[in-house]
Write a protein that holds these residues in place. Structure first.
Motif, short mmCIF file in Angstrom:
data_model
loop_
_atom_site.label_atom_id
_atom_site.label_comp_id
_atom_site.label_asym_id
_atom_site.label_seq_id
_atom_site.Cartn_x
_atom_site.Cartn_y
_atom_site.Cartn_z
N MET A 75 5.84 -8.26 1.47
CA MET A 75 4.69 -7.74 2.21
C MET A 75 5.00 -6.40 2.88
O MET A 75 6.14 -6.11 3.21
CB MET A 75 4.28 -8.72 3.32
N HIS A 76 3.94 -5.70 3.14
CA HIS A 76 4.04 -4.49 3.94
C HIS A 76 4.56 -4.92 5.32
O HIS A 76 4.09 -5.92 5.88
CB HIS A 76 2.66 -3.83 4.06
N ASP A 109 2.22 -6.27 8.03
CA ASP A 109 1.47 -7.50 7.80
C ASP A 109 2.32 -8.75 7.98
O ASP A 109 1.78 -9.86 8.00
CB ASP A 109 0.89 -7.50 6.37
N ASP A 150 -5.56 -11.72 4.47
CA ASP A 150 -5.25 -10.62 3.56
C ASP A 150 -3.88 -10.08 3.92
O ASP A 150 -3.48 -10.12 5.07
CB ASP A 150 -6.27 -9.48 3.70
N PHE A 151 -3.19 -9.56 2.93
CA PHE A 151 -1.95 -8.84 3.21
C PHE A 151 -1.72 -7.82 2.11
O PHE A 151 -2.31 -7.89 1.04
CB PHE A 151 -0.75 -9.79 3.36
N ARG A 152 -0.87 -6.87 2.43
CA ARG A 152 -0.54 -5.83 1.48
C ARG A 152 0.85 -6.10 0.90
O ARG A 152 1.76 -6.49 1.62
CB ARG A 152 -0.54 -4.46 2.15
N VAL A 189 4.09 -4.49 -1.10
CA VAL A 189 4.78 -3.24 -1.43
C VAL A 189 5.51 -3.50 -2.74
O VAL A 189 6.44 -4.29 -2.80
CB VAL A 189 5.77 -2.82 -0.32
N TRP A 190 5.06 -2.84 -3.80
CA TRP A 190 5.64 -3.03 -5.13
C TRP A 190 6.99 -2.33 -5.23
O TRP A 190 7.28 -1.42 -4.45
CB TRP A 190 4.68 -2.49 -6.19
N ARG A 225 4.44 1.55 -4.41
CA ARG A 225 2.99 1.47 -4.33
C ARG A 225 2.60 0.28 -3.46
O ARG A 225 3.25 -0.75 -3.45
CB ARG A 225 2.51 1.30 -5.78
N THR A 226 1.50 0.40 -2.69
CA THR A 226 1.01 -0.68 -1.83
C THR A 226 -0.35 -1.14 -2.36
O THR A 226 -1.19 -0.33 -2.73
CB THR A 226 0.86 -0.19 -0.38
N GLU A 227 -0.54 -2.47 -2.37
CA GLU A 227 -1.80 -3.04 -2.84
C GLU A 227 -2.19 -4.20 -1.94
O GLU A 227 -1.34 -4.99 -1.52
CB GLU A 227 -1.63 -3.54 -4.28
N THR A 228 -3.48 -4.32 -1.64
CA THR A 228 -3.97 -5.40 -0.78
C THR A 228 -4.29 -6.62 -1.63
O THR A 228 -4.92 -6.52 -2.68
CB THR A 228 -5.24 -4.97 -0.02
#
Length: 184
Positions: free
Chosen positions: A138-139, A142, A165-167, A169-170, A174-177
């Motif tokens: 996770m980011h 979050d 919800d959480f983001r 971190v790949w 890259r960050t994705e929700t």
């Protein structure tokens, strides 16, 4: 009476004969025991039997007889097979849906089991396990909120479900929700 004086191997399912013969080799060396499971033809049809065999060794060191105790484990094997098929279907559906599943062991404070993270995160399997917890994916902003939601589920003994919800971190930065993650 029909069995006495005859070999049993013809009654063993052909797919289990080689493993049965291999297991029985242990009867001819210390500790002169073996355990095996096999399908066998019985008066009730094909059944799964679990055997514990022990060799009786003479003074000359040679096997004189074999004592086998078997029990019918067909129902247990049916459950194991059904579970295996269910896990395969779940794994395939997760892969096709692009879903990741984490099972968290609260006692050991680590991921107990995960599904589809190799594929979803683009990581090698050993890298996924090195993460130890999905919180590490996770980011950082979050993590506290997600950990709090998980703690609330644990403290309420699973009576409540939380959605958050959480983001992520790949690995490439890259960050994705991820919307609507459920804990419970």
């Amino acid at each position: 009476d029909e069995l006495l004086g005859h070999g049993f191997l013809p009654l063993v399912h052909e797919d289990d004969r080689a493993s049965t013969a291999d297991a029985m080799k242990d009867l001819y060396r210390p500790p002169y025991r073996c355990h095996l499971e096999q399908r066998a033809k019985t008066v009730d049809g094909w059944r799964w039997l679990a055997w514990v065999d022990t060799a009786v060794v003479g003074d000359d060191g040679r096997v004189q007889a074999i004592i086998g105790i078997g029990r019918d484990v067909t129902e247990r094997k049916k459950v194991e097979i059904a579970l295996h098929h269910s896990e395969q279907r779940l794994r395939l559906s997760n892969e096709l849906a692009g879903v990741a599943v984490w099972e968290y062991d609260v006692i050991a404070d680590r991921v107990a089991r995960s599904a589809n993270h190799d594929h979803l995160y683009g990581l090698e399997h050993q890298d996924v396990w090195a993460l130890q917890t999905f919180l590490n994916t996770m980011h950082p902003d979050d993590r506290d909120h997600a950990a709090g939601q998980i703690r609330a589920v644990i403290e309420n003994a699973g009576r409540d479900r939380y959605r958050f919800d959480f983001r992520v971190v790949w690995p490439d930065g890259r960050t994705e929700t991820f919307p609507g993650v459920e804990a419970g």
